[in-house]
Design a protein around this motif. Structure first.
Motif, PDB file in Angstrom:
ATOM      1  N   GLN A   6      -7.386   9.449 -45.628  1.00 57.48           N
ATOM      2  CA  GLN A   6      -5.942   9.246 -45.413  1.00 57.48           C
ATOM      3  C   GLN A   6      -5.562   9.644 -43.987  1.00 57.48           C
ATOM      4  OE1 GLN A   6      -4.160   7.719 -47.610  1.00 57.48           O
ATOM      5  NE2 GLN A   6      -2.170   7.883 -46.652  1.00 57.48           N
ATOM      6  N   ASN A   7      -6.088  10.768 -43.516  1.00 58.30           N
ATOM      7  CA  ASN A   7      -5.834  11.203 -42.140  1.00 58.30           C
ATOM      8  C   ASN A   7      -6.400  10.208 -41.136  1.00 58.30           C
ATOM      9  OD1 ASN A   7      -6.640  14.492 -43.248  1.00 58.30           O
ATOM     10  ND2 ASN A   7      -4.572  13.767 -42.843  1.00 58.30           N
ATOM     11  N   GLN A   8      -7.595   9.700 -41.425  1.00 63.57           N
ATOM     12  CA  GLN A   8      -8.220   8.723 -40.534  1.00 63.57           C
ATOM     13  C   GLN A   8      -7.398   7.443 -40.456  1.00 63.57           C
ATOM     14  OE1 GLN A   8     -12.072   8.589 -42.446  1.00 63.57           O
ATOM     15  NE2 GLN A   8     -13.007   9.705 -40.734  1.00 63.57           N
ATOM     16  N   MET A   9      -6.920   6.967 -41.598  1.00 59.73           N
ATOM     17  CA  MET A   9      -6.085   5.756 -41.613  1.00 59.73           C
ATOM     18  C   MET A   9      -4.796   5.978 -40.823  1.00 59.73           C
ATOM     19  SD  MET A   9      -7.445   3.150 -43.248  1.00 59.73           S
ATOM     20  CE  MET A   9      -6.242   2.134 -44.068  1.00 59.73           C
ATOM     21  N   GLN A  10      -4.212   7.165 -40.971  1.00 57.09           N
ATOM     22  CA  GLN A  10      -2.973   7.456 -40.249  1.00 57.09           C
ATOM     23  C   GLN A  10      -3.225   7.524 -38.749  1.00 57.09           C
ATOM     24  OE1 GLN A  10       0.238   7.580 -41.539  1.00 57.09           O
ATOM     25  NE2 GLN A  10       0.632   7.434 -39.344  1.00 57.09           N
ATOM     26  N   LEU A  11      -4.301   8.167 -38.341  1.00 59.61           N
ATOM     27  CA  LEU A  11      -4.642   8.250 -36.926  1.00 59.61           C
ATOM     28  C   LEU A  11      -4.909   6.862 -36.353  1.00 59.61           C
ATOM     29  CD1 LEU A  11      -5.245   9.841 -34.363  1.00 59.61           C
ATOM     30  CD2 LEU A  11      -7.550  10.282 -35.263  1.00 59.61           C
ATOM     31  N   LEU A  12      -5.656   6.054 -37.082  1.00 63.34           N
ATOM     32  CA  LEU A  12      -5.928   4.687 -36.641  1.00 63.34           C
ATOM     33  C   LEU A  12      -4.632   3.901 -36.508  1.00 63.34           C
ATOM     34  CD1 LEU A  12      -8.010   2.497 -35.982  1.00 63.34           C
ATOM     35  CD2 LEU A  12      -8.231   2.083 -38.443  1.00 63.34           C
ATOM     36  N   SER A  13      -3.777   4.020 -37.478  1.00 62.25           N
ATOM     37  CA  SER A  13      -2.479   3.351 -37.441  1.00 62.25           C
ATOM     38  C   SER A  13      -1.649   3.811 -36.240  1.00 62.25           C
ATOM     39  CB  SER A  13      -1.726   3.625 -38.744  1.00 62.25           C
ATOM     40  OG  SER A  13      -0.465   3.027 -38.734  1.00 62.25           O
ATOM     41  N   ASP A  14      -1.651   5.099 -35.964  1.00 60.45           N
ATOM     42  CA  ASP A  14      -0.898   5.647 -34.830  1.00 60.45           C
ATOM     43  C   ASP A  14      -1.408   5.103 -33.495  1.00 60.45           C
ATOM     44  OD1 ASP A  14       0.633   7.143 -36.575  1.00 60.45           O
ATOM     45  OD2 ASP A  14      -0.381   9.047 -36.139  1.00 60.45           O
ATOM     46  N   ILE A  15      -2.726   5.055 -33.331  1.00 63.72           N
ATOM     47  CA  ILE A  15      -3.299   4.559 -32.077  1.00 63.72           C
ATOM     48  C   ILE A  15      -2.947   3.081 -31.892  1.00 63.72           C
ATOM     49  CG2 ILE A  15      -5.429   4.039 -30.813  1.00 63.72           C
ATOM     50  CD1 ILE A  15      -6.641   6.577 -32.155  1.00 63.72           C
ATOM     51  N   LEU A  16      -3.116   2.291 -32.952  1.00 63.79           N
ATOM     52  CA  LEU A  16      -2.808   0.864 -32.859  1.00 63.79           C
ATOM     53  C   LEU A  16      -1.320   0.623 -32.622  1.00 63.79           C
ATOM     54  CD1 LEU A  16      -5.088  -0.535 -35.712  1.00 63.79           C
ATOM     55  CD2 LEU A  16      -5.550  -0.490 -33.244  1.00 63.79           C
ATOM     56  N   SER A  17      -0.479   1.416 -33.267  1.00 63.18           N
ATOM     57  CA  SER A  17       0.970   1.302 -33.045  1.00 63.18           C
ATOM     58  C   SER A  17       1.331   1.623 -31.603  1.00 63.18           C
ATOM     59  CB  SER A  17       1.738   2.233 -33.980  1.00 63.18           C
ATOM     60  OG  SER A  17       1.605   1.819 -35.311  1.00 63.18           O
ATOM     61  N   ASN A  18       0.700   2.664 -31.061  1.00 67.42           N
ATOM     62  CA  ASN A  18       0.949   3.017 -29.663  1.00 67.42           C
ATOM     63  C   ASN A  18       0.494   1.911 -28.725  1.00 67.42           C
ATOM     64  OD1 ASN A  18       2.085   5.466 -30.338  1.00 67.42           O
ATOM     65  ND2 ASN A  18       0.234   6.654 -29.933  1.00 67.42           N
ATOM     66  N   HIS A  19      -0.651   1.320 -28.989  1.00 67.49           N
ATOM     67  CA  HIS A  19      -1.119   0.205 -28.160  1.00 67.49           C
ATOM     68  C   HIS A  19      -0.105  -0.933 -28.208  1.00 67.49           C
ATOM     69  CE1 HIS A  19      -5.720   1.018 -27.685  1.00 67.49           C
ATOM     70  NE2 HIS A  19      -4.994   2.092 -27.431  1.00 67.49           N
ATOM     71  N   SER A  20       0.381  -1.238 -29.407  1.00 65.17           N
ATOM     72  CA  SER A  20       1.331  -2.327 -29.575  1.00 65.17           C
ATOM     73  C   SER A  20       2.656  -2.044 -28.873  1.00 65.17           C
ATOM     74  CB  SER A  20       1.575  -2.569 -31.064  1.00 65.17           C
ATOM     75  OG  SER A  20       2.514  -3.584 -31.263  1.00 65.17           O
ATOM     76  N   THR A  21       3.138  -0.837 -29.027  1.00 63.49           N
ATOM     77  CA  THR A  21       4.430  -0.465 -28.441  1.00 63.49           C
ATOM     78  C   THR A  21       4.360  -0.330 -26.931  1.00 63.49           C
ATOM     79  OG1 THR A  21       5.008   0.740 -30.453  1.00 63.49           O
ATOM     80  CG2 THR A  21       6.266   1.271 -28.483  1.00 63.49           C
ATOM     81  N   ASP A  22       3.323   0.360 -26.442  1.00 59.20           N
ATOM     82  CA  ASP A  22       3.213   0.660 -25.013  1.00 59.20           C
ATOM     83  C   ASP A  22       2.514  -0.433 -24.212  1.00 59.20           C
ATOM     84  OD1 ASP A  22       4.300   3.074 -25.804  1.00 59.20           O
ATOM     85  OD2 ASP A  22       2.390   4.154 -25.735  1.00 59.20           O
ATOM     86  N   CYS A  23       1.799  -1.325 -24.912  1.00 60.44           N
ATOM     87  CA  CYS A  23       0.985  -2.376 -24.262  1.00 60.44           C
ATOM     88  C   CYS A  23       0.031  -1.793 -23.228  1.00 60.44           C
ATOM     89  CB  CYS A  23       1.868  -3.456 -23.640  1.00 60.44           C
ATOM     90  SG  CYS A  23       2.656  -4.488 -24.868  1.00 60.44           S
ATOM     91  N   CYS A  24      -0.467  -0.607 -23.525  1.00 58.10           N
ATOM     92  CA  CYS A  24      -1.491   0.001 -22.680  1.00 58.10           C
ATOM     93  C   CYS A  24      -2.261   1.001 -23.525  1.00 58.10           C
ATOM     94  CB  CYS A  24      -0.892   0.673 -21.448  1.00 58.10           C
ATOM     95  SG  CYS A  24       0.132   2.101 -21.801  1.00 58.10           S
ATOM     96  N   GLY A  25      -3.418   1.385 -23.004  1.00 61.74           N
ATOM     97  CA  GLY A  25      -4.258   2.334 -23.699  1.00 61.74           C
ATOM     98  C   GLY A  25      -5.433   2.695 -22.817  1.00 61.74           C
ATOM     99  N   SER A  26      -6.383   3.398 -23.389  1.00 63.17           N
ATOM    100  CA  SER A  26      -7.537   3.832 -22.614  1.00 63.17           C
ATOM    101  C   SER A  26      -8.824   3.443 -23.336  1.00 63.17           C
ATOM    102  CB  SER A  26      -7.500   5.343 -22.409  1.00 63.17           C
ATOM    103  OG  SER A  26      -7.679   6.009 -23.649  1.00 63.17           O
ATOM    104  N   VAL A  27      -9.898   3.422 -22.573  1.00 65.75           N
ATOM    105  CA  VAL A  27     -11.207   3.145 -23.161  1.00 65.75           C
ATOM    106  C   VAL A  27     -11.533   4.211 -24.207  1.00 65.75           C
ATOM    107  CG1 VAL A  27     -13.685   3.010 -22.683  1.00 65.75           C
ATOM    108  CG2 VAL A  27     -12.058   1.857 -21.170  1.00 65.75           C
ATOM    109  N   SER A  28     -11.177   5.451 -23.930  1.00 65.00           N
ATOM    110  CA  SER A  28     -11.466   6.520 -24.895  1.00 65.00           C
ATOM    111  C   SER A  28     -10.716   6.300 -26.209  1.00 65.00           C
ATOM    112  CB  SER A  28     -11.165   7.901 -24.309  1.00 65.00           C
ATOM    113  OG  SER A  28      -9.805   8.043 -24.021  1.00 65.00           O
TER     114      SER A  28
END
Length: 92
Positions: A6-28
């Motif tokens: 459940q924590n992993q799904m939430q973290l994955l969702s958060d990262i993808l949401s941030n990518h979508s919202t910010d239209c940027c991210g990092s290789v890490s």
């Protein structure tokens, strides 16, 4: 302390949401997405219907890691990112 599925799904969702919202991210972040998806794919607690979505996310992370223009890669996948988050939330 290891994260449960459940924590992993939430973290994955958060990262993808941030990518979508910010239209940027990092290789890490893409590497983190890759690790999360690998862990979730072998987890028996994960709903079978979400596994095809996880496979698409894995391909996205792989492409992001090797992309020469990560911002463009994220922007190009903006619609997919939103859909993946929606799909994951419907099965979690």
């Amino acid at each position: 302390m290891p994260l449960n599925s459940q924590n992993q799904m939430q973290l994955l969702s958060d990262i993808l949401s941030n990518h979508s919202t910010d239209c940027c991210g990092s290789v890490s972040e893409c590497e983190q997405v890759e690790r999360l998806v690998k862990s979730l794919m072998v987890n028996a607690d994960i709903h079978e219907n979400v596994k095809p979505v996880l496979q698409e996310i894995y391909q996205y992370s792989q492409s992001g890691i090797s992309s020469s223009d990560l911002t463009n890669h994220i922007t190009t996948n903006k619609q997919n990112l939103s859909q993946w988050v929606t799909d994951m939330n419907s099965y979690s």
